[in-house]
Design a protein around this motif. Sequence first.
Motif, PDB file in Angstrom:
ATOM      1  N   GLU A  27      -1.164   2.117 -21.708  1.00 40.91           N
ATOM      2  CA  GLU A  27      -0.802   1.141 -20.682  1.00 40.91           C
ATOM      3  C   GLU A  27      -1.467  -0.205 -20.959  1.00 40.91           C
ATOM      4  O   GLU A  27      -0.852  -1.272 -20.853  1.00 40.91           O
ATOM      5  N   GLN A  28      -2.750  -0.172 -21.337  1.00 35.85           N
ATOM      6  CA  GLN A  28      -3.475  -1.403 -21.619  1.00 35.85           C
ATOM      7  C   GLN A  28      -2.965  -2.078 -22.886  1.00 35.85           C
ATOM      8  O   GLN A  28      -2.909  -3.303 -22.968  1.00 35.85           O
ATOM      9  N   VAL A  29      -2.595  -1.282 -23.879  1.00 37.95           N
ATOM     10  CA  VAL A  29      -2.030  -1.853 -25.106  1.00 37.95           C
ATOM     11  C   VAL A  29      -0.734  -2.586 -24.799  1.00 37.95           C
ATOM     12  O   VAL A  29      -0.504  -3.707 -25.262  1.00 37.95           O
ATOM     13  N   GLY A  30       0.133  -1.949 -23.993  1.00 36.09           N
ATOM     14  CA  GLY A  30       1.387  -2.606 -23.626  1.00 36.09           C
ATOM     15  C   GLY A  30       1.157  -3.882 -22.848  1.00 36.09           C
ATOM     16  O   GLY A  30       1.829  -4.906 -23.079  1.00 36.09           O
ATOM     17  N   ALA A  31       0.186  -3.848 -21.916  1.00 39.57           N
ATOM     18  CA  ALA A  31      -0.116  -5.036 -21.121  1.00 39.57           C
ATOM     19  C   ALA A  31      -0.677  -6.156 -21.990  1.00 39.57           C
ATOM     20  O   ALA A  31      -0.318  -7.337 -21.824  1.00 39.57           O
ATOM     21  N   TRP A  32      -1.559  -5.819 -22.917  1.00 44.64           N
ATOM     22  CA  TRP A  32      -2.146  -6.835 -23.795  1.00 44.64           C
ATOM     23  C   TRP A  32      -1.067  -7.477 -24.668  1.00 44.64           C
ATOM     24  O   TRP A  32      -1.056  -8.698 -24.885  1.00 44.64           O
ATOM     25  N   THR A  33      -0.121  -6.687 -25.148  1.00 41.23           N
ATOM     26  CA  THR A  33       0.969  -7.229 -25.956  1.00 41.23           C
ATOM     27  C   THR A  33       1.803  -8.210 -25.145  1.00 41.23           C
ATOM     28  O   THR A  33       2.178  -9.284 -25.627  1.00 41.23           O
ATOM     29  N   GLU A  34       2.085  -7.851 -23.898  1.00 43.76           N
ATOM     30  CA  GLU A  34       2.871  -8.728 -23.032  1.00 43.76           C
ATOM     31  C   GLU A  34       2.100 -10.012 -22.720  1.00 43.76           C
ATOM     32  O   GLU A  34       2.669 -11.108 -22.691  1.00 43.76           O
ATOM     33  N   ILE A  35       0.791  -9.896 -22.477  1.00 38.44           N
ATOM     34  CA  ILE A  35      -0.032 -11.079 -22.214  1.00 38.44           C
ATOM     35  C   ILE A  35      -0.017 -12.017 -23.416  1.00 38.44           C
ATOM     36  O   ILE A  35       0.103 -13.237 -23.276  1.00 38.44           O
ATOM     37  N   ALA A  36      -0.142 -11.454 -24.614  1.00 37.97           N
ATOM     38  CA  ALA A  36      -0.166 -12.285 -25.818  1.00 37.97           C
ATOM     39  C   ALA A  36       1.108 -13.116 -25.925  1.00 37.97           C
ATOM     40  O   ALA A  36       1.070 -14.280 -26.344  1.00 37.97           O
ATOM     41  N   GLY A  37       2.237 -12.522 -25.541  1.00 41.19           N
ATOM     42  CA  GLY A  37       3.483 -13.273 -25.548  1.00 41.19           C
ATOM     43  C   GLY A  37       3.471 -14.407 -24.549  1.00 41.19           C
ATOM     44  O   GLY A  37       3.943 -15.517 -24.838  1.00 41.19           O
ATOM     45  N   LEU A  38       2.911 -14.163 -23.363  1.00 37.86           N
ATOM     46  CA  LEU A  38       2.832 -15.212 -22.346  1.00 37.86           C
ATOM     47  C   LEU A  38       1.902 -16.343 -22.786  1.00 37.86           C
ATOM     48  O   LEU A  38       2.193 -17.525 -22.561  1.00 37.86           O
ATOM     49  N   LEU A  39       0.777 -15.987 -23.392  1.00 35.57           N
ATOM     50  CA  LEU A  39      -0.198 -17.012 -23.775  1.00 35.57           C
ATOM     51  C   LEU A  39       0.370 -17.990 -24.796  1.00 35.57           C
ATOM     52  O   LEU A  39      -0.061 -19.143 -24.870  1.00 35.57           O
ATOM     53  N   GLY A  40       1.324 -17.533 -25.600  1.00 34.57           N
ATOM     54  CA  GLY A  40       1.907 -18.405 -26.603  1.00 34.57           C
ATOM     55  C   GLY A  40       3.108 -19.188 -26.117  1.00 34.57           C
ATOM     56  O   GLY A  40       3.688 -19.960 -26.880  1.00 34.57           O
ATOM     57  N   ASP A  41       3.476 -19.028 -24.842  1.00 40.63           N
ATOM     58  CA  ASP A  41       4.651 -19.682 -24.260  1.00 40.63           C
ATOM     59  C   ASP A  41       4.220 -20.981 -23.581  1.00 40.63           C
ATOM     60  O   ASP A  41       3.499 -20.968 -22.581  1.00 40.63           O
ATOM     61  N   ALA A  42       4.657 -22.121 -24.115  1.00 40.99           N
ATOM     62  CA  ALA A  42       4.246 -23.423 -23.579  1.00 40.99           C
ATOM     63  C   ALA A  42       4.685 -23.594 -22.127  1.00 40.99           C
ATOM     64  O   ALA A  42       3.951 -24.161 -21.310  1.00 40.99           O
ATOM     65  N   GLU A  43       5.878 -23.110 -21.792  1.00 38.51           N
ATOM     66  CA  GLU A  43       6.365 -23.241 -20.416  1.00 38.51           C
ATOM     67  C   GLU A  43       5.494 -22.435 -19.459  1.00 38.51           C
ATOM     68  O   GLU A  43       5.154 -22.905 -18.370  1.00 38.51           O
ATOM     69  N   PHE A  44       5.108 -21.226 -19.891  1.00 32.61           N
ATOM     70  CA  PHE A  44       4.240 -20.422 -19.037  1.00 32.61           C
ATOM     71  C   PHE A  44       2.876 -21.080 -18.867  1.00 32.61           C
ATOM     72  O   PHE A  44       2.312 -21.085 -17.772  1.00 32.61           O
ATOM     73  N   ARG A  45       2.327 -21.625 -19.940  1.00 36.12           N
ATOM     74  CA  ARG A  45       1.018 -22.286 -19.829  1.00 36.12           C
ATOM     75  C   ARG A  45       1.067 -23.405 -18.798  1.00 36.12           C
ATOM     76  O   ARG A  45       0.128 -23.588 -18.017  1.00 36.12           O
ATOM     77  N   ALA A  46       2.159 -24.153 -18.789  1.00 35.47           N
ATOM     78  CA  ALA A  46       2.294 -25.239 -17.807  1.00 35.47           C
ATOM     79  C   ALA A  46       2.383 -24.678 -16.386  1.00 35.47           C
ATOM     80  O   ALA A  46       1.764 -25.211 -15.455  1.00 35.47           O
ATOM     81  N   LEU A  47       3.130 -23.583 -16.220  1.00 36.70           N
ATOM     82  CA  LEU A  47       3.244 -22.950 -14.905  1.00 36.70           C
ATOM     83  C   LEU A  47       1.891 -22.470 -14.406  1.00 36.70           C
ATOM     84  O   LEU A  47       1.516 -22.703 -13.246  1.00 36.70           O
ATOM     85  N   LEU A  48       1.145 -21.796 -15.280  1.00 31.05           N
ATOM     86  CA  LEU A  48      -0.154 -21.280 -14.862  1.00 31.05           C
ATOM     87  C   LEU A  48      -1.113 -22.418 -14.547  1.00 31.05           C
ATOM     88  O   LEU A  48      -1.908 -22.332 -13.603  1.00 31.05           O
ATOM     89  N   GLY A  49      -1.045 -23.492 -15.337  1.00 28.65           N
ATOM     90  CA  GLY A  49      -1.910 -24.641 -15.077  1.00 28.65           C
ATOM     91  C   GLY A  49      -1.666 -25.226 -13.700  1.00 28.65           C
ATOM     92  O   GLY A  49      -2.612 -25.529 -12.966  1.00 28.65           O
TER      93      GLY A  49
END
Length: 336
Positions: free
Chosen positions: A169-191
């Motif tokens: 479960e943690q491996v799957g979550a970490w993989t999904e997080i890594a994809g989000l961290l590299g997404d410029a649009e997501f970074r702007a949303l989180l900011g």
Amino acid sequence: MDGTTRYSIGELSRRTGVPVRTIRFYSDEGLVPPADRTHAGHRRYAPAALQRLELIRSLRELGIGLATIRRVLDHELPMARVALAQAEAVEVQIRALRLRRSVLRAAAARGTGPEETTLMHRLTQLTGAERRRITDDFLDATFGAGHDPAAAAMVRTALPDLPEDPTAEQVGAWTEIAGLLGDAEFRALLGRAAARQASGEPLAFEALAGDAVVQGAHRALAEARDADLDPGGAEAAALADALVRRFAEACGRAPDAEFRAWLTAQLAEAHDPRVERYWRLVWTVNGWTVLPQLVPVHPWFLRALRGGPGPDRPRAAGQLSSRAASQPPAGGAPVA
């Protein structure tokens, strides 16, 4: 048994179970030297060769190399020191095998294809320092010059930290997080979301409605969500309608379509589903308990207003872990 007892290489093999070919190799390497030879040139071994062969075989089965075994036999290295070093090496191998098992289980549970399985494996093979570099780069890109330092500090207190022995479960979550961290649009949303939270300013409709109305609405929403009421169902729709009327009255507005759209737009801007998903994934990776008071009610309200379920209902592969070693730091996750 006297000092004149000698064994042929075949007898040594029968007594120890070590193949003749291997014994011959050990002899040539000087690990099990023959005591003498027959007139025909055949090797003969003293009884001590039995003990040396048994020790060599045991050490080889424990994964110790021949160069180290030679030093043990020559009394250049104490056996205890070798055993400790090998135990530490085996521990590293065990962790690697457990991680490999978690990746395979995650791939099986998520039904992933070859590319995502390869990505999961690559991401989990990163060292702790390499994973921290990913999150540091993410923070730099999200909260660079001109951004609110309080917002950056809030996100930094709850960064994902994959444990050495993660679950599937943690491996799957970490993989999904890594994809989000590299997404410029997501970074702007989180900011933007972090800046709003760090400011502590309520949404416009809540500021107009007042604390009493807001707190009452939050309690009703939390009860509905914690009771696992479907936000896309009729009961949730009735609750959303009642809250729209309550907020409209407190704001001095009519509970019409225009007011509902105004309220919905604020909730949608403040609580993007991807940001909410990110925090839930962080909870999963870090093994934190999902505490009800730390889960925002706004996303549930938004889905009830829109009349449909959303990403707050995680997929089987991304459901939240109940393994809790601690709880998220204060301010580390969005709160209602």
